[in-house]
Structure formats: structure tokens, C-alpha cells
Scaffold this motif. Sequence first.
Motif, mmCIF file in Angstrom:
data_model
loop_
_atom_site.group_PDB
_atom_site.id
_atom_site.type_symbol
_atom_site.label_atom_id
_atom_site.label_comp_id
_atom_site.label_asym_id
_atom_site.label_seq_id
_atom_site.Cartn_x
_atom_site.Cartn_y
_atom_site.Cartn_z
ATOM 1 N N ARG A 71 0.767 -1.245 -0.171
ATOM 2 C CA ARG A 71 0.057 -0.020 0.105
ATOM 3 C C ARG A 71 0.975 1.264 0.102
ATOM 4 O O ARG A 71 0.699 2.131 -0.883
ATOM 5 N N HIS A 109 -4.099 2.809 -15.201
ATOM 6 C CA HIS A 109 -4.696 1.640 -14.440
ATOM 7 C C HIS A 109 -3.473 0.865 -13.762
ATOM 8 O O HIS A 109 -2.893 0.251 -14.839
ATOM 9 N N GLU A 111 -2.190 -2.466 -11.489
ATOM 10 C CA GLU A 111 -2.676 -3.819 -10.681
ATOM 11 C C GLU A 111 -1.285 -4.187 -10.094
ATOM 12 O O GLU A 111 -0.387 -4.622 -10.738
ATOM 13 N N THR A 123 -0.852 -10.056 -1.599
ATOM 14 C CA THR A 123 -1.737 -8.826 -1.892
ATOM 15 C C THR A 123 -2.043 -8.560 -3.074
ATOM 16 O O THR A 123 -1.179 -8.569 -4.065
ATOM 17 N N ILE A 125 -3.780 -5.242 -5.279
ATOM 18 C CA ILE A 125 -4.227 -3.760 -5.052
ATOM 19 C C ILE A 125 -4.617 -3.231 -6.470
ATOM 20 O O ILE A 125 -3.600 -3.430 -7.253
ATOM 21 N N GLU A 126 -5.592 -2.630 -6.610
ATOM 22 C CA GLU A 126 -5.681 -2.068 -8.077
ATOM 23 C C GLU A 126 -6.000 -0.289 -7.829
ATOM 24 O O GLU A 126 -6.802 -0.069 -6.905
ATOM 25 N N LYS A 133 -8.781 1.460 -6.085
ATOM 26 C CA LYS A 133 -10.156 0.900 -6.459
ATOM 27 C C LYS A 133 -10.489 -0.470 -5.546
ATOM 28 O O LYS A 133 -11.865 -0.906 -5.352
ATOM 29 N N ASN A 134 -9.312 -1.278 -5.148
ATOM 30 C CA ASN A 134 -9.491 -2.486 -4.652
ATOM 31 C C ASN A 134 -8.205 -2.856 -3.940
ATOM 32 O O ASN A 134 -7.179 -2.736 -4.446
ATOM 33 N N GLN A 135 -8.449 -3.472 -2.569
ATOM 34 C CA GLN A 135 -7.231 -4.219 -2.295
ATOM 35 C C GLN A 135 -7.864 -5.372 -1.312
ATOM 36 O O GLN A 135 -8.771 -5.355 -0.769
ATOM 37 N N GLU A 136 -7.116 -6.543 -1.807
ATOM 38 C CA GLU A 136 -7.797 -7.901 -1.093
ATOM 39 C C GLU A 136 -6.462 -8.958 -0.953
ATOM 40 O O GLU A 136 -5.444 -8.669 -1.477
ATOM 41 N N THR A 138 -4.740 -12.314 -1.953
ATOM 42 C CA THR A 138 -5.023 -13.207 -3.138
ATOM 43 C C THR A 138 -3.912 -14.317 -3.414
ATOM 44 O O THR A 138 -2.934 -14.133 -2.465
#
Length: 619
Positions: A71, A109, A111, A123, A125-126, A133-136, A138
Motif C-alpha cells: 500500500r 490503471h 494492478e 496482496t 491492489i488496484e 479501487k480495490n485491495q484484497e 490473493t
Amino acid sequence: MADIIQLLPDHVANQIAAGEVVQRPASVAKELLENAIDADAKTIKLIVKDAGKTLIQVIDNGKGMTATDARLSFERHATSKIRSAQDLFSLNTKGFRGEALASIAAIAHVELKTKQEQDELGTLIEIEGSEIKNQEVTVTPTGTSLCVKHLFFNIPARRNFLKSNNVELRHIVDEFHRVALAHPDIEFLMYHNGSESFNLPKSNYRQRVVNIFGNKRNEKLVPVEEETEVLKISGFVGKPEFAKRTRTEQFFFVNNRFIKSPYLNHSINSAFEGLMKEGSHPTYFLNLTVDPKSIDINIHPTKTEIKFDDEHTLYAILRSAVKHSLGQFNIAPVLDFDRDRNLDTPYNFENKRASTPTVEVDRSFNPFQAEKIESRSNRLSSSYKKEPTSQWESLYVGLESKGTKTENDFSEVQFESQPETPSLFDDDKQLETKQTTYQLHNKYIISTIKSGMMILDQHRAHQRVLYEGFLKHLTVKEAVSQQLLFPLRLEFSSTEMEILQNLKEDLEHTGFVFSVFKDIIIEITGVPINVPESEVSIILEQLISDVEQEVPDSNFSATDLLAKSMSKSLAIKTGQSISRLEQEHLVNSLFACKEPTVSPTNKVTFITMSVDDFDKKFI
Ligand code: ADP
Ligand code: MG
């Protein structure tokens, strides 16, 4: 593993001159490849679609990042590579500004998928235009994959500025070559639009060169190895008979970092002098290792230009190392560099009987007679005049009043400025008026002033003097040109020609006179007064490289750029010794400038120390 990224303090961030990191898709490829190398990856894959306009992806098997680091990595000035300004002087990593990912994420954009070895999950991150837009969590292999799509999606002007796919791909491939050549111990792969363009297994340096440029290259390479106190050189030069018409295969790496240096390039050219056809350029792949403290990488945002502490000496070492190699491998006919040709035995004289040589003695020579010493020294300096003269001449660039000095004047001056041994009985007063300047470590000029002393950075001070001179000529649009006895022909690539054509008018205002001789060859018939002919190619190459590195849509002034670039090429280098008279002249010329305190690139040119300051130190 613990989190390792931390924010740089503001003042360090400011110290690192911010610059535009991303000019084109190739800049993204470069930054991502470099990050992968800094992460100690063993294998790095570069995947590109539509010359990077649609996709640029780098996958590495390096150390990866924790979720927090992942991040943080997108924050500006977030880096794990330096912690203090001091670290800038001992850099071992490619990156250090901590702004690449932040800049890229702001205009594309992105990723990111990353995982560290000991972790089960990684991790994802987009980000689009700096917005997360997105963090999860994976599933992803150890290492990092960074995928950059729709570059410049939110800056249409920049997107429109991009060149054809061919040109942009060329730039990406160039960056790929540079990174791959600097790291033969890492495996690199590159794919474009789904097909493999390069597959470079881990290998030695020669094999890496061959893998990139083709098998035929192998027998054309001559190894160059040299180790001195200040510089270690290793790598290859191409045999002269295989010299190229273009300058595409010329690579310098300093501490594993690709750099451009027209000045050092010139030293290689001069080592090849007389061995190549006119208009061809030597190929070289040379790794230079220097003490990180002796270079400044931070002078250019895209970091292909670095500043050496002692460029002058590097020039000489490089030149003789290359000459030596060419000689050793029987490529150059003469092994001994400065051998007197008159001593060579012409073949048809081989069987002739030797005649008694006559010994010439200067019977009138009396070592204790001052005048005689002078004339000897003059003779000496005229036979070795070449270099000192050009240095001396360049001091006068842009100063017409002194511009008409003849060679004789130079050698006279040189003699006068040689240190004289003061007689023991000279009184102090007299000495004082004689010497007001002193050169320290071939780098600084120390001069006495009323309040104490002043220390000038010789390179920066001279740049200022030359810069103002050129600016004056460029704005007044009248320069003094000196005609060349024999026109000089130089060859450039078609993009370089375009740059030169655009600058033609400005160049003419500095004193250059040139015309296009044939497609990509220009013929130069006049040069600015006192610009030595041997420096012309350095000046033009430096200029082209400066224009190329300029941010495309910033409205830079061609005049200013030209003046800056030329003063950079022509200024006395650090490491160059200059006579006392030159020193004095430099001090005087600097203070005749409008803005003597800073160099054209806004660096301090001199500092002063008062007697009070000294007094305090001696308490
Ligand atoms: P810099 O390289 O100048 O430090 P970047 O913006 O390129 O700045 O990267 C920021 C930080 O993100 C790096 O210092 C590093 O810690 C981390 N990072 C970036 N790319 C990678 C990667 N491929 N593998 C591991 N860490 C990475
Ligand atoms: Mg980086």
C-alpha cells in the motif's frame, strides 16, 4: 518479515529534484524493471502489448512486499532504499526517489500482486489515477507482478504525443537492453503482443551481449580490462572493421547503471582514431566501477546522466585502456601509444647499413640562465600544446574581446603561469600581489578576497561564464564564427537529424555553420569562436541527448537549453588542472556575470569564508 518502507523526511524529498518520471511507455518499463532488480529477482519478465500503449507488465520472483508495504509503495517519496540524504552518496540500488510507482499510478490503471516467501497469501491492489479501487488478499507466487494499463488515460495531450508503435517499442527495447546488459546474472524475458522477443538466460557478460545482439557478434568483441585506484573498467569494444554507421551499440554502465556521456564517448572515439572509416562509430559495452561517493546520480530525473568527481582523469584512463586492448589484440598497428613514428623502420630501409647518428647539442644551453629556460619551456609546451591550449581556449569561449588570441600567446602565457620558485629574499608583499588564486584538488579555485577567502567550484563557475556568453549571442543573434579549414562531417540518426534541424537557427546564432550534406550527414564549416574542433561532436551529441531528455510537453526554451547544454560540454571539468592565469581569469569572468552566484542549473558556484570564521575555528 517486518515492514520495511518508510516515508522520507520532507527535506530529503525536496533535495531529490523532482522531475517528470514518465515520459513514455519505455519509462514505465524502465522503472518497473529496476524495481524488480532492486528486489533481488533472479528472473524478470517484461510483457508488452501495443508498444506499451495497452499494457506494460513486469513479473519478478524477488522478495515481494508485505500488505502494508504494498500500500505504501504508491505513496510519493515512499522508498525502502534510502533513509537519509547521506545515503544518496553511496547508492547501490537503482531506485531511491520513491516516486516511480506514485507517478505511474497517477496516470494509469495499475494492478499490483505481491507476496513474500514466508507468506501463504499475497496482496492485490488496484489503482486508477491515484485512486485505490480495490485491495484484497490473493493467491499469487512469491515476488511481484506490476501491470500498467491505459497509460496517460487521464492526460489526453500526453497520449496524443506518443509516437508510432514502432518508435515506442524501439524505446522499450532500448531500455530492456540497457537493464539486461547491466545484469547478466539475472534471467530476462520479453514478450510483445504474445510472442517472445528475447530470452536471455543467466550468463556471463560476453554471452549476454551475444544473446542480445546475435551470434555473429562474438568474434567481433575485444575485451577491455583495467583496474586503477579510481576506476575499474571491464567489458568489450567492437573490432574497428565492424564499426557501425549508427551509434546504437554504445553502452556505458557506471556501477551497473546505464549512462549517457558524450564526453566519455569521445574518449573511446579518440582511442579508435585512425582505425575506422570516416562516419562510422565504434561499438562498445563497457562497465565502469567507481566509488559511489565520487558520482552524483541525482542530477537528472531520469538518471541517465551522472556527474563524476574527476571526469578528466576517467577520460584519460578509458582512452588508454581501450587503446591498450586494441593494441594487445593486434587490432591497432602500433602497440606503443605515443611512439614517435620517425623511429619506425620503413621496410625498404631494413637492410641498409646504419649510419652513425649525429648528436645535436645545444651548446649555448646554460641551465642557470633564466632566458634559456624560457625558450626551452616554450618549445616543450609547443610540442605538447594540444591539450593545454584547448583548455585555455575554452576559457575564452564567449568572450570575444580575448577571442583573437593566437597560439603563440597561449604558449607564452603558459610559461608565465608556470610556478616560479620565489627567491628566499623576495619580500612578502611582492609574493602577495603575485598569487591571489590557488587550485585545490583540481576542483576548486581558492581566491583571497578582502574579508577572507572565496572558494569557487571550477566546473560550475565556468559553466556560468560560458552560459551567459552563449545566451547573449543567442539573443543578440550575432555570434563570431570561426571557419574550419576542412569541413567536418558528422553522421546522425534520422531522429537526431530532426532535432538538429529544429535547432539549426539557434545553433547558427552561437556560431555554428552547417548544412545537410547527405540525408543523415551534416557538414560543418564553421564553429563558435574558440570551440576546438575536437569538441564539436561532444557538443552536438550532448545537445541531442539534452533535448531528448527534455519533458516533451513542457514549454522549454530552445535557446536556454542550447546555452545550458553547450556550457556543460565546454566548461572546464573537475579534475582538470588549470594554470594560475586561467584561474584568475575564471574568477574575474565569473564576477563579470549577471548571476555569478549560481550555475546555469542553479547550483552554488562559490562560497566565502571570512577571517572571522577562521578566527573562530582557531580559538
Ligand atoms: P524507489 O524504487 O525509488 O524506491 P518506487 O516508487 O519505484 O520507488 O518503489 C517504491 C517502493 O516499493 C520501493 O522502495 C520498494 O520497497 C517497493 N517496490 C517496488 N517495486 C517492487 C518490487 N518489484 N518488489 C519488491 N518491492 C518493490
Ligand atoms: Mg523504483
